[in-house]
Design an enzyme around this catalytic site. Structure first.
Site, short mmCIF file in Angstrom:
data_model
loop_
_atom_site.label_atom_id
_atom_site.label_comp_id
_atom_site.label_asym_id
_atom_site.label_seq_id
_atom_site.Cartn_x
_atom_site.Cartn_y
_atom_site.Cartn_z
N TYR A 12 0.83 -1.21 0.00
CA TYR A 12 0.00 0.00 0.00
C TYR A 12 0.87 1.27 0.00
CZ TYR A 12 -2.89 3.63 2.27
OH TYR A 12 -3.51 4.80 2.61
N ASN A 18 8.22 -9.69 -2.03
CA ASN A 18 7.91 -11.12 -2.14
C ASN A 18 6.46 -11.36 -2.56
OD1 ASN A 18 6.41 -10.62 0.15
ND2 ASN A 18 7.69 -11.83 1.53
N GLY A 37 1.51 -7.74 -1.33
CA GLY A 37 1.51 -6.66 -2.31
C GLY A 37 0.84 -7.06 -3.61
N TYR A 50 4.47 -6.09 17.40
CA TYR A 50 4.70 -5.27 16.21
C TYR A 50 5.55 -4.04 16.56
CZ TYR A 50 3.77 -1.79 12.62
OH TYR A 50 3.91 -0.81 11.67
N ALA A 84 -6.88 -6.94 20.99
CA ALA A 84 -5.66 -7.02 21.80
C ALA A 84 -4.57 -6.09 21.24
CB ALA A 84 -5.14 -8.46 21.81
#
Ligand code: UDP
Length: 326
Positions: A13, A34, A38, A142, A284
């Site tokens: 994006y 990869n 995408g 993350y 979460a």
């Protein structure tokens, strides 16, 4: 001065918008992706190499084939909820993948990197707006994986002289006004696409994840920044690195917070649809409020976001979403 830029994750994006922005500015992007999430059709006429950051041989090949002035790194897993459930995926892709990239850059003498970081490095900040010197205590894997990379970049600056700019995005949104590219994930987890898909009747309505947060209307507050404005900051970061050594860090946001309910209301205005929604439990890893103080980017990069109006940001996304044949 045109620069040859390796764009890791250039088919995603934000990456695909960056490829377009680089070409418009006269630079020469080469996409390395990869294609796990995408879309190849979104990179236009740019050169493309299919490969994975976890594949050291593929990385060495691409650095052997081209002579890059700089790298932009958008290749990462980026879903807070998924990172809580499957942290290994995040540490492998985001941290090990970047270690490999840095090694390949070092081997081939490429010394400039723009890195996609995130507001998630701040965790659950106590301040209403966050500047870069706010403590970084991420509350999900993350955010931790991105902070680990920022830390590596500082060490690489000190030891190897790597120049880098880490851009801590708040919530990327919108689509290029010239059309053809936009935000499409499968499954879709992001708020704005999900609201617009709900307006189109393409899902079961918007699910609001939690309305019992300590925010004015109980839903989470985020700072939405247009993808085209993110791209102009990256172009400025390329220039910045020609003058400045070291590992710089900048927030990219508008400085305005909008709650999930406010985004829903704005989307109803823009689309003219009474968008159906339900209130569900919290997701979460979500902090209640993330709003940027981006003064440092404005000053140091000479960056000014153009899309400061939330309805206008949503309009650009809506134009793209309502044009898709699913
Ligand atoms: N959100 C929501 N419903 C959705 C998607 C997201 O209520 O279908 C909420 C989410 O809990 C968070 C905010 O919208 O508070 C922004 O989430 P998003 O995934 O777009 O971005 P994040 O802030 O996690 O990077």
């Amino acid at each position: 001065q045109p620069q040859k830029v390796l764009v890791c994750g250039g088919a995603g994006y934000i990456g695909s918008h960056m490829v377009r922005a680089l070409m418009r500015a006269g630079h020469l992007p080469v996409v390395f992706d990869n294609l796990s999430t995408g879309h190849l059709e979104s990179i236009g006429q740019a050169e493309f190499v299919r490969g994975d950051l976890l594949d050291m041989q593929a990385l060495r090949r691409v650095f052997g084939e081209y002579c890059f002035d700089a790298v932009m790194h958008f290749s990462a897993k980026s879903l807070v909820g998924e990172s809580v459930v499957h942290p290994a995926l995040y540490y492998t892709n985001n941290v090990t993948g970047t270690c490999n990239l840095l090694e390949a850059m070092r081997e081939s003498g490429v010394g400039r990197l723009v890195f996609s970081s995130t507001a998630a490095v701040y965790g659950d900040p106590q301040a209403p707006v966050i500047a870069e010197d706010h403590p970084c205590l991420p509350v999900n894997p993350y955010g931790r994986s991105k902070l680990m990379v920022e830390t590596m970049l500082a060490d690489h600056a000190a030891a190897y002289g790597l120049r880098s700019v880490s851009l801590r995005y708040f919530n990327a949104a919108g689509a290029d006004e010239d059309g053809g590219i936009g935000e499409a994930h499968s499954p879709e987890t992001h708020l704005l696409p999900n609201v617009l898909l709900a307006a189109l009747g393409r899902n079961d309505g918007l699910k609001i994840f939690g309305d019992d947060y300590t925010t004015p209307d109980g839903t989470c507050v985020r700072d939405y920044i247009h993808v085209t404005d993110l791209c102009s900051a990256h172009l400025a970061a390329l220039e910045y690195m020609t003058l400045h050594a070291g590992a710089a860090v900048f927030n990219l946001g508008n400085g305005n917070g909008f709650s999930v309910r406010e985004i829903l209301d704005a989307a109803c205005r823009v689309t003219g649809v009474d968008i159906p929604f339900t209130v569900e439990g919290r997701r979460a890893g979500d902090p209640p409020m993330l709003v940027a103080d981006a003064a440092r980017a404005r000053t140091a990069l000479g960056w000014t976001p153009v899309y400061t109006d939330i309805d206008r940001i949503i309009e650009t996304a809506w134009r793209w979403h309502s044009d898709q044949r699913y």
